[in-house]
Structure formats: C-alpha cells, structure tokens
Design a protein around this motif. Sequence first.
Motif, PDB file in Angstrom:
ATOM      1  N   VAL A  68       0.827  -1.235  -0.008  1.00 33.72           N
ATOM      2  CA  VAL A  68       0.054   0.172   0.092  1.00 33.72           C
ATOM      3  C   VAL A  68       0.866   1.300  -0.028  1.00 33.72           C
ATOM      4  O   VAL A  68       1.694   1.267   0.874  1.00 33.72           O
ATOM      5  CB  VAL A  68      -0.803   0.031   1.144  1.00 33.72           C
ATOM      6  CG1 VAL A  68      -1.701   1.243   1.256  1.00 33.72           C
ATOM      7  CG2 VAL A  68      -1.741  -1.022   1.213  1.00 33.72           C
ATOM      8  N   MET A  69       0.671   2.123  -1.077  1.00 40.31           N
ATOM      9  CA  MET A  69       1.443   3.290  -1.181  1.00 40.31           C
ATOM     10  C   MET A  69       0.483   4.674  -1.052  1.00 40.31           C
ATOM     11  O   MET A  69      -0.610   4.679  -1.903  1.00 40.31           O
ATOM     12  CB  MET A  69       2.420   3.577  -2.246  1.00 40.31           C
ATOM     13  CG  MET A  69       3.053   4.909  -2.521  1.00 40.31           C
ATOM     14  SD  MET A  69       3.885   4.880  -4.049  1.00 40.31           S
ATOM     15  CE  MET A  69       5.144   3.821  -3.661  1.00 40.31           C
ATOM     16  N   VAL A  70       0.675   5.441  -0.219  1.00 43.77           N
ATOM     17  CA  VAL A  70      -0.179   6.626   0.086  1.00 43.77           C
ATOM     18  C   VAL A  70       0.628   7.821  -0.407  1.00 43.77           C
ATOM     19  O   VAL A  70       1.697   8.113   0.433  1.00 43.77           O
ATOM     20  CB  VAL A  70      -0.877   6.834   1.381  1.00 43.77           C
ATOM     21  CG1 VAL A  70      -1.458   8.132   1.545  1.00 43.77           C
ATOM     22  CG2 VAL A  70      -1.795   5.832   1.826  1.00 43.77           C
ATOM     23  N   ILE A  71       0.342   8.692  -1.312  1.00 41.94           N
ATOM     24  CA  ILE A  71       1.101   9.648  -1.804  1.00 41.94           C
ATOM     25  C   ILE A  71       0.387  10.993  -1.347  1.00 41.94           C
ATOM     26  O   ILE A  71      -0.831  11.355  -1.768  1.00 41.94           O
ATOM     27  CB  ILE A  71       1.140   9.857  -3.337  1.00 41.94           C
ATOM     28  CG1 ILE A  71       1.683   8.560  -3.898  1.00 41.94           C
ATOM     29  CG2 ILE A  71       2.079  10.704  -3.931  1.00 41.94           C
ATOM     30  CD1 ILE A  71       1.558   8.229  -5.442  1.00 41.94           C
ATOM     31  N   THR A  72       1.185  12.003  -0.743  1.00 44.78           N
ATOM     32  CA  THR A  72       0.898  13.102  -0.304  1.00 44.78           C
ATOM     33  C   THR A  72       1.473  14.259  -0.923  1.00 44.78           C
ATOM     34  O   THR A  72       2.714  14.142  -1.639  1.00 44.78           O
ATOM     35  CB  THR A  72       1.014  13.322   1.135  1.00 44.78           C
ATOM     36  OG1 THR A  72       2.176  12.689   1.652  1.00 44.78           O
ATOM     37  CG2 THR A  72      -0.030  12.295   1.949  1.00 44.78           C
ATOM     38  N   GLY A  73       1.074  15.514  -0.782  1.00 44.66           N
ATOM     39  CA  GLY A  73       1.926  16.617  -1.157  1.00 44.66           C
ATOM     40  C   GLY A  73       1.028  17.814  -1.588  1.00 44.66           C
ATOM     41  O   GLY A  73      -0.270  17.638  -1.310  1.00 44.66           O
ATOM     42  N   ALA A  74       1.478  18.838  -2.086  1.00 48.04           N
ATOM     43  CA  ALA A  74       0.764  19.941  -2.444  1.00 48.04           C
ATOM     44  C   ALA A  74      -0.137  19.904  -3.681  1.00 48.04           C
ATOM     45  O   ALA A  74       0.064  18.893  -4.448  1.00 48.04           O
ATOM     46  CB  ALA A  74       1.659  20.977  -2.496  1.00 48.04           C
ATOM     47  N   LYS A 119      -1.662  10.127   6.619  1.00 47.41           N
ATOM     48  CA  LYS A 119      -0.244   9.961   6.737  1.00 47.41           C
ATOM     49  C   LYS A 119       0.297   9.351   8.118  1.00 47.41           C
ATOM     50  O   LYS A 119       1.273   8.387   7.780  1.00 47.41           O
ATOM     51  CB  LYS A 119       0.529  11.461   6.715  1.00 47.41           C
ATOM     52  CG  LYS A 119      -0.037  12.178   5.484  1.00 47.41           C
ATOM     53  CD  LYS A 119       0.501  13.368   5.692  1.00 47.41           C
ATOM     54  CE  LYS A 119      -0.084  14.464   4.869  1.00 47.41           C
ATOM     55  NZ  LYS A 119       0.292  15.777   4.831  1.00 47.41           N
ATOM     56  N   GLY A 120      -0.028   9.630   9.053  1.00 47.98           N
ATOM     57  CA  GLY A 120       0.288   8.830  10.122  1.00 47.98           C
ATOM     58  C   GLY A 120      -0.112   7.513  10.469  1.00 47.98           C
ATOM     59  O   GLY A 120       0.943   6.854  10.906  1.00 47.98           O
ATOM     60  N   LYS A 146       2.983   4.200  10.633  1.00 42.82           N
ATOM     61  CA  LYS A 146       3.084   3.253  11.687  1.00 42.82           C
ATOM     62  C   LYS A 146       2.280   1.763  11.488  1.00 42.82           C
ATOM     63  O   LYS A 146       2.432   0.847  12.271  1.00 42.82           O
ATOM     64  CB  LYS A 146       2.279   3.803  12.887  1.00 42.82           C
ATOM     65  CG  LYS A 146       0.796   3.834  13.001  1.00 42.82           C
ATOM     66  CD  LYS A 146       0.308   4.458  14.025  1.00 42.82           C
ATOM     67  CE  LYS A 146      -1.177   4.769  14.064  1.00 42.82           C
ATOM     68  NZ  LYS A 146      -1.908   5.224  15.191  1.00 42.82           N
ATOM     69  N   THR A 147       1.937   1.751  10.197  1.00 40.06           N
ATOM     70  CA  THR A 147       1.200   0.318   9.828  1.00 40.06           C
ATOM     71  C   THR A 147       2.236  -0.645   9.114  1.00 40.06           C
ATOM     72  O   THR A 147       2.461   0.091   7.975  1.00 40.06           O
ATOM     73  CB  THR A 147      -0.208   0.733   9.019  1.00 40.06           C
ATOM     74  OG1 THR A 147      -1.053   1.414   9.817  1.00 40.06           O
ATOM     75  CG2 THR A 147      -0.784  -0.825   8.709  1.00 40.06           C
TER      76      THR A 147
END
Length: 788
Positions: free
Chosen positions: A336-342, A460-461, A465-466
Amino acid sequence: MIAESSLELLEFPKLLRLISDLANSDASKSAVLEISPLEGREAIEKRQGSITEIRRLVQEGTPLRLSFFPDISVHIYNIRPEGAVLEAQELSDFIPVLSIASAISLQLSQQDALSFLRETTEHLTGFPDILKTLKKSLDSEGNILDSASFLLADLRAQTRRLETKIRKKLEEIVRDEHVSAFLQDDFVTQRSGRWVIPVRMDSKGQIPGVVHDISKSGETAFIEPLAIINLANELENLIADQKAEEIRILRTICTTMRTVIDEIEEEFRTIVYLDTLNCIARFADRLNMHMPSIYNSLKVILVQARHPLLQLSFEKKHTGLQVVPLDVTLGGTNTVMVITGANAGGKTISIKTIGLLLIMALSGMPIPADSSSHLPFVEHLLVDIGDEQSIEDNLSTFSAHVSNIAEILKNTGPETVILMDELGTGTDPEEGAALACAVLKEIRKTGALVFSTTHLSEIKGFVHKTEGMVNASMEFDSKTLNPLYRLRMGEPGQSHALSIAEKYGLPDHVITDARSMIGSIKTELDTMIVDLHEKRMQYEKSLEEIREQQSAVQEKSRELELMRSESAMKQRDIMAKAYQEAADIISGARRQMHAYLDELKKKGRSESRRLLKQVEEEAKQMDEKLKEFAMDDSSIPSPEELKKGDIIFVKSLGSNASIIEIHTKNNRLRVSAGSKEIEVPLSDIRIKQEHSRYPEKTSVTFHEPEGAVPLTMNFVGLRVDEALSRLERFLNDVSLAELREVVVIHGIGKGLLMKAVREHLDQHPLVKHYRSGAIDEGGAGVTIVSMK
C-alpha cells in the motif's frame, strides 16, 4: 478482465486514437482502437516480440513493407454468394492488399532471426496467380485494361477506328457549305451516347437526321445526321459486345477468387494485424518507449516512467518543458502506498501514469519508461479517480467515491492493482480519514497493490505506523512554493495550503487566523515532516560529499596504477632489450658451432664428443642465465582453468607441453613434451601466449646421434617452430654421421611448412644444396638435401 470504465478513466482510448493516426488503412485504424489488455502472458509476450522485431527492422533500415491499402472486408462479404460479380473498382482494391502480402512474405522469408513475425506470416502468399490476373486486367482507378483479354483489346480497337470514322464524317458534314448555314456552331459532340451536330432550332428541318437533345436555351437542336446512323448503330453494337466481354472478365476473376476467398480473408486480417503492430512500433519509436518485463509476482517497478499523453502535450505546445520522470517501487513487503503533497504537485498524474503504463504493458505494448521496468500480470485494475458526482443518480461527490470504493472492496483480490485519488475527502476530515484508514487496512488483507493519494494528515500517520504500508510524497520547493513533480518514497508530504494561499494574495491576517486554528497534532506532524525533510537533505548532501571523495580516491588510484604500469613497462622494455641481445648472441654462437662441425669431422670421434659436451655445457649455462631475465607475461593458471589436452608453457623446459593428467591434490601436472612425459609443479607452468611480445629463448644443444641416423625425416602435421627445431637436430645428426643426402618430408598443404624448411636450409653451413623431389621421390611434398 479490466473494466471499460477503468480504461476510460486512465485515458487509454485517447492514447489509442493517437496511435491509430499512424495506420495505413481504415481497417487497421479500427483494429488499433479495439486494442485492450490481453488475457495471458503468452499472448502478451508474442505481441511484445513481434513489435520488437518490427522496430529492429526499422533500425536496420529495412522497415516492414507496408503501405496504404483499402478495407476490403465488405468486398470479401459481397463476393461470397455464388454468381456474385464485383465492380472493377472493388476488385482493384484487392491489388494493394495482395501486393503487400506478397512483399512481406518475401521480406520475412529471408530473416531467420525474426521468429515471431515469421510465425505470424508463414501462411502469406499474396496469391501470385490472382494478383497477376488482377494487375493484367485492372488499373489502380478500377478501369478494365485492354490487356484483360484479346477479344476486349480487339473490340476496343474496332470501336476506336469506327469512332474516328464517324467523327471524320461529321466534320465533313459540318464543313459542307450547304449545311454550315444552318448550324449554331461548327463543333461535333455527343448526346445520349450518339454523335450529333448543333443545328439552329429554326433550321432543324433542313438537316435530315434524328434529334437527340435540345439546349437549355431552346435555340439549338442536337441532330444525328442520317449519313452516320448506320455507322453509329454499328458502334452501338461494338460497345455492347465490349460491355459483355468486360462483364465476362469480371465474372471470371470473381469465380476464381471465390474458391480461395477464406484464405484471402485470412491474409487480409494478417496484414491488418501487422499494420496495427506497426502503428504501435512507430509510436514507440517516436516517444523512445521500451518493453517492460511482465511477471506473475505482484510487484510494480517503474524506472524513468513518463505519461505519454503529457509528453505529447508538451511537444505539441512547443513549451520546451519536459515531463519529470517517475521512479516508483511497490510490492513484496509493502503493498500500500499513499502519496501526499501540495495541490497541483503531480499526485494524480503519478497514479494515472502507473495505471496507464500497466494497461499498455498488459496490451503487449512498449511503455515510455526504462527497459528495466517491471509490471505484474493482473486480472483486475480498479480505479477511483476524479469527481464522480452524478445528478441523475442523486449522488454527491463523497457518495460517488464511497460507491466506487464499495465496488472495489467487492472485486479486489490478490491479483489486483487499485488506484484511488483523494482518499477520504468530500466529508468531515476526521470521519473521512478514519474511513480511509479502515479501507486501506481492509484492502491490505487481500494482498492487492494500492496506489492512493490524499491530503489528510491522519492518514499519513496511520500509514507511517502500519506494517506493509508506505508513505510517498511529491517534492515541493518550500522557498519558491513551486512543485517539483518528483516522487519521493518513504516520506509523507505537506499540502502547503496556507503558504500557497499567502503567495496568491490572501490577506496576512486571514493566513494568521488560519494558522492559529490548525490543531496541535497537525502542527506537530507538519513540524515532524519538515524535520525529516531537512535531515534527508543533510544526508543527501553528506552522501554526495562521500561520493565526491570516493571519486577523487578512485581518480588518484587510477593515476598511481598508470604510473606503476608505465614503470613496469619501462623495466620490461629494458629487460626485453637485454634479452634480445642475449638471444642474438646465442643465435650467432649456434651458427658458429655449425661452422666448426667440418673440422670436428676430421678429428677423432672421442675428441669430437669431448668438444661437443663442452659446447653444450656452455650453452646450458648461458640459457640458465637468460631464464633469470626472461619476461613472463602470463599468470599461473588455477587447476580449475585447466583440462586434459591443453597446451601450456613449462618454464623449466623453456617450451610448450600438452597436459596428460591433472593432480589437484598436490598441485602437480603430468605433461608431454616431445617424446617425453614428466611431472611438473603448477607453479612451473604459464598460460600459452599466441603472440608473445618478446621472442622465445633460443638454446643451443648439440648431442651425439644415438644409433643409426635415418635418411628420411617426416615433419607433416607439425607446427613450423617445432619442425624447424627438429630439422636443426636432424641436420646435426646427419652431419656427424657423415651422410651425403637425406630426404625431408613436409607435404604441400598451404606451402607454409615447405617455405619455412627451405628458408632454414638457405645459407645453412652444413647444407651444400637442396632440391624438390622428383615425381617418384614424392614430388613437391619433399625436399632432397645434399650435405657438405
């Protein structure tokens, strides 16, 4: 089976429309638009292999012999019924298709390396007999040629002659002064297929004939004079016969083609398929695309990946902008990949790039990425991207997303890739984040690969931690507040919403109030992300400094190695020069010793033997001294590198030898040197050098002949150096035995051994003269040597 909706969301049909513009036919254009992911790895590899071979032909300057061809599928359908006859234009459409089939068959039959294309085209023939008939009977515009039959050629010749006769007759009538007074004009023309002259309406009764037409003004009557009616009727009969012959020709061609129409259809489909692959190959060359590896393992590795539509858009606008390549890896431990950003930082385009390139790969197509890229063979690609708000279904944006996610959870499995954009948005942030985390946790259990984007800090948090989940972010320049469009693995990103709002003109007091309203957890998380970013920058800077230091050390090592090599080379040159001088001395000594042999013959046998032993001892001492300075360019081989029959160099012997046995326990070899077998230690051997930089050591050895000296010596099958060594010894023995004539057998072959033997005999102090053998003595394969 990948759903049509997923293909649409990832703009795969739009990509196919661009590829289809490169087609040579409407049929292949339609075939390109129908491309979809294939159902098996074997089918994918076959298409990949065929496209690769087509691109190889282009690189070699011999592209696949494709050109424009019409879609003949309707003609094939129409010709099938018994007795059906196609128009000449319809039949002429078969000519380019069959010509292409014939050309490709000939082209690929000469290419043994193109296994995929040859398998696809092995049935192509182009039906040469039918193609020959079509080319003989029809031109490219669908006109029936005179060469279609002898009868048609004769009928058309008669028709042309009769038309010329009619025209000539009419021109005589027009020029007749008794007729010209009643004419509206002096030209000859045709109406309703009949030859006529223009007569004034008020004078039409003055010209005997048949009126076939009236002008629009009503002032001119077009009359066929009675004088040409018989000729005109004869012409009509010829035209009718000509039409009947044309129909017979078309019917005959159609009847012949009907018997093999199924095979023609199959070849047409093959040409369409090849043109479809050729479109993909041309598109791939344009965007510098490469074939990815397709495996059953559920893992995505994309190296230097680019979105093809975005790349084409930049090229079309001539902005000079380049697509920032994407590097991403997911699978194995992390799924699982979660992409964040502006905002506008490239999160959505990143997951779209992953999805589109996966579809392209599963369709057997190259992708705009490095050839080291790796994509999985999957059954499902589930997508939730974009604003799916539906007024008709009474769904809000959030409701539409939840509906899509529910469908994703229902269909997900271990062979599934999932793309979800803006996960958790559209509702209360806390509830949306909680729901998103629960969805990710549930999908994680299924083993599917998930690429998701979000702005919610709580997600994100949770991901951090998962186990099995990883954060990623789109890089952002916090100083210029501009996105960098680079994906960074293992690090969450910030939205920078307030900073961007401030940049675009929101009042300072509004920004300040907004900052004060942000919760402490959000502030701490952003602070943590900033700290991680700064540490990463420090680590990357330190890593770059270490790399520079390593590069400097390596450069210094190269310089030292170069200096050592130059020093060794100088030493080698000095030793080689000394060695060569010593070898010259030995060679001169040998020649001098030969000169003494005549004197030795005159002395007693015991005195000769004593002198010879003395000379041998001195030569041996000289040879041992030379061995101290001999250069050894080769290293000691390991036992694993050796095998029976290998030729190696034995230092103690000063010559080559053949390996008989290898004793690995005590590191010794049993070798054969000449007629002797000896054991030598592994340290005493070197690898045989074909072209030594320095000449081999020359030793001088005289010996007394043992037993009777033969009158004949056979050197056939020996190397030149080995034969000359034995020849020298043989001449010594012959001289001491006081023999006057001997025979040297060297064979003919390429003449190299014969030439070397005779060059050695020239000016030899013991040889009086030599000659080729007579026919009964062995001919040119032997040399008769007369001794002094």
